[in-house]
Design a protein around this motif. Sequence first.
Motif, PDB file in Angstrom:
ATOM      1  N   UNK A  38      19.463 -23.522   8.295  1.00 15.52           N
ATOM      2  CA  UNK A  38      18.115 -24.082   8.394  1.00 15.52           C
ATOM      3  C   UNK A  38      18.099 -25.596   8.160  1.00 15.52           C
ATOM      4  N   UNK A  39      19.256 -26.177   7.826  1.00 21.75           N
ATOM      5  CA  UNK A  39      19.336 -27.610   7.589  1.00 21.75           C
ATOM      6  C   UNK A  39      18.646 -28.047   6.317  1.00 21.75           C
ATOM      7  N   UNK A  40      18.584 -27.159   5.355  1.00 23.01           N
ATOM      8  CA  UNK A  40      17.893 -27.446   4.096  1.00 23.01           C
ATOM      9  C   UNK A  40      18.902 -27.812   3.018  1.00 23.01           C
ATOM     10  N   UNK A  41      18.360 -28.175   1.870  1.00 25.71           N
ATOM     11  CA  UNK A  41      19.174 -28.462   0.696  1.00 25.71           C
ATOM     12  C   UNK A  41      18.978 -27.312  -0.271  1.00 25.71           C
ATOM     13  N   UNK A  42      20.070 -26.792  -0.800  1.00 27.65           N
ATOM     14  CA  UNK A  42      19.978 -25.655  -1.704  1.00 27.65           C
ATOM     15  C   UNK A  42      20.603 -25.944  -3.048  1.00 27.65           C
ATOM     16  N   UNK A  43      20.021 -25.392  -4.064  1.00 28.68           N
ATOM     17  CA  UNK A  43      20.591 -25.447  -5.410  1.00 28.68           C
ATOM     18  C   UNK A  43      20.900 -24.007  -5.796  1.00 28.68           C
ATOM     19  N   UNK A  44      22.155 -23.747  -6.058  1.00 27.93           N
ATOM     20  CA  UNK A  44      22.604 -22.390  -6.330  1.00 27.93           C
ATOM     21  C   UNK A  44      23.193 -22.306  -7.723  1.00 27.93           C
ATOM     22  N   UNK A  45      22.947 -21.202  -8.360  1.00 27.59           N
ATOM     23  CA  UNK A  45      23.564 -20.949  -9.662  1.00 27.59           C
ATOM     24  C   UNK A  45      23.989 -19.496  -9.715  1.00 27.59           C
ATOM     25  N   UNK A  46      25.022 -19.282 -10.494  1.00 20.72           N
ATOM     26  CA  UNK A  46      25.544 -17.937 -10.644  1.00 20.72           C
ATOM     27  C   UNK A  46      26.344 -17.910 -11.946  1.00 20.72           C
ATOM     28  N   UNK A  47      26.398 -16.782 -12.620  1.00 23.82           N
ATOM     29  CA  UNK A  47      27.124 -16.720 -13.898  1.00 23.82           C
ATOM     30  C   UNK A  47      28.608 -17.053 -13.741  1.00 23.82           C
ATOM     31  N   UNK A  48      29.201 -17.415 -14.857  1.00 25.96           N
ATOM     32  CA  UNK A  48      30.634 -17.722 -14.893  1.00 25.96           C
ATOM     33  C   UNK A  48      31.446 -16.515 -14.432  1.00 25.96           C
ATOM     34  N   UNK A  49      32.448 -16.786 -13.610  1.00 28.30           N
ATOM     35  CA  UNK A  49      33.359 -15.735 -13.190  1.00 28.30           C
ATOM     36  C   UNK A  49      32.887 -14.892 -12.026  1.00 28.30           C
ATOM     37  N   UNK A  50      31.841 -15.334 -11.331  1.00 27.34           N
ATOM     38  CA  UNK A  50      31.328 -14.534 -10.209  1.00 27.34           C
ATOM     39  C   UNK A  50      31.887 -14.985  -8.864  1.00 27.34           C
ATOM     40  N   UNK A  51      32.784 -15.965  -8.858  1.00 28.51           N
ATOM     41  CA  UNK A  51      33.420 -16.384  -7.607  1.00 28.51           C
ATOM     42  C   UNK A  51      32.609 -17.382  -6.805  1.00 28.51           C
ATOM     43  N   UNK A  52      31.957 -18.306  -7.494  1.00 30.83           N
ATOM     44  CA  UNK A  52      31.122 -19.297  -6.797  1.00 30.83           C
ATOM     45  C   UNK A  52      31.954 -20.164  -5.846  1.00 30.83           C
ATOM     46  N   UNK A  53      33.091 -20.660  -6.316  1.00 36.45           N
ATOM     47  CA  UNK A  53      33.915 -21.555  -5.490  1.00 36.45           C
ATOM     48  C   UNK A  53      34.351 -20.867  -4.207  1.00 36.45           C
ATOM     49  N   UNK A  54      34.870 -19.667  -4.336  1.00 29.68           N
ATOM     50  CA  UNK A  54      35.313 -18.923  -3.167  1.00 29.68           C
ATOM     51  C   UNK A  54      34.132 -18.608  -2.246  1.00 29.68           C
ATOM     52  N   UNK A  55      32.996 -18.289  -2.825  1.00 30.84           N
ATOM     53  CA  UNK A  55      31.812 -17.986  -2.020  1.00 30.84           C
ATOM     54  C   UNK A  55      31.344 -19.216  -1.243  1.00 30.84           C
ATOM     55  N   UNK A  56      31.351 -20.364  -1.891  1.00 31.35           N
ATOM     56  CA  UNK A  56      30.946 -21.603  -1.219  1.00 31.35           C
ATOM     57  C   UNK A  56      31.902 -21.924  -0.079  1.00 31.35           C
ATOM     58  N   UNK A  57      33.191 -21.830  -0.359  1.00 32.25           N
ATOM     59  CA  UNK A  57      34.188 -22.151   0.668  1.00 32.25           C
ATOM     60  C   UNK A  57      34.065 -21.214   1.857  1.00 32.25           C
ATOM     61  N   UNK A  58      33.996 -19.926   1.598  1.00 31.18           N
ATOM     62  CA  UNK A  58      33.939 -18.944   2.682  1.00 31.18           C
ATOM     63  C   UNK A  58      32.675 -19.104   3.526  1.00 31.18           C
ATOM     64  N   UNK A  59      31.533 -19.226   2.878  1.00 28.23           N
ATOM     65  CA  UNK A  59      30.288 -19.289   3.653  1.00 28.23           C
ATOM     66  C   UNK A  59      30.153 -20.607   4.402  1.00 28.23           C
ATOM     67  N   UNK A  60      30.553 -21.714   3.791  1.00 25.36           N
ATOM     68  CA  UNK A  60      30.426 -22.997   4.500  1.00 25.36           C
ATOM     69  C   UNK A  60      31.417 -23.092   5.656  1.00 25.36           C
ATOM     70  N   UNK A  61      32.634 -22.594   5.466  1.00 24.16           N
ATOM     71  CA  UNK A  61      33.596 -22.597   6.576  1.00 24.16           C
ATOM     72  C   UNK A  61      33.162 -21.647   7.691  1.00 24.16           C
ATOM     73  N   UNK A  62      32.582 -20.523   7.307  1.00 21.84           N
ATOM     74  CA  UNK A  62      32.077 -19.592   8.319  1.00 21.84           C
ATOM     75  C   UNK A  62      30.942 -20.245   9.117  1.00 21.84           C
ATOM     76  N   UNK A  63      30.063 -20.949   8.417  1.00 24.02           N
ATOM     77  CA  UNK A  63      28.965 -21.636   9.101  1.00 24.02           C
ATOM     78  C   UNK A  63      29.512 -22.708  10.047  1.00 24.02           C
ATOM     79  N   UNK A  64      30.520 -23.471   9.591  1.00 19.79           N
ATOM     80  CA  UNK A  64      31.130 -24.485  10.455  1.00 19.79           C
ATOM     81  C   UNK A  64      31.782 -23.861  11.683  1.00 19.79           C
ATOM     82  N   UNK A  65      32.444 -22.731  11.470  1.00 17.26           N
ATOM     83  CA  UNK A  65      33.082 -22.035  12.593  1.00 17.26           C
ATOM     84  C   UNK A  65      32.041 -21.588  13.616  1.00 17.26           C
ATOM     85  N   UNK A  66      30.943 -21.038  13.150  1.00 19.03           N
ATOM     86  CA  UNK A  66      29.896 -20.565  14.062  1.00 19.03           C
ATOM     87  C   UNK A  66      29.161 -21.704  14.759  1.00 19.03           C
TER      88      UNK A  66
END
Length: 154
Positions: A38-66
């Motif tokens: 949507x071209x928006x700015x998002x602020x995301x939070x999630x508890x420690x140990x929930x895989x935020x880094x991996x989630x950010x990498x996977x979803x942003x790379x998937x979005x770039x691929x698409x």
Amino acid sequence: MVEKYGSSSKPKYSWPFEFEPYQIQKDFMENLYLTLDQGKIGIFESPTGTGKSLSIICSSLQWLTHNRGAIEDKENEQNQCSPKEKTDSNPSWIQDFADKQKEEEKEYWKRKKEIRSLKVKRWQAKHKTRIRSAPKKKLNEKKRKDMEQGNAEQ
């Protein structure tokens, strides 16, 4: 406001995880993907140990691929609209950064030279001496007198 995908919704996208992601990771990735889409700015939070880094990498790379084709089309369109602004293959912000870095480096070396000069002057004052250049070739007595007389005559 960005529409959220909750844990009850069916996953809309597939993610390049090696293992099945936890539901919190799926929700995180879907919301991040949607925010980027949507071209928006998002602020995301999630508890420690929930895989935020991996989630950010996977979803942003998937979005770039698409969206790679759309992004390249947009860049090409911008380049065609303003060819005089683009002097090389780098985006303007990269060129601006490089120019700023060169200026800072010039300023650094200029300042370093000034500091060195001040240190030399301080050393000279402390030791009551001057650093001199190589001695000049001494003229023999006759040549010196001839030169003095020649200067006096003029």
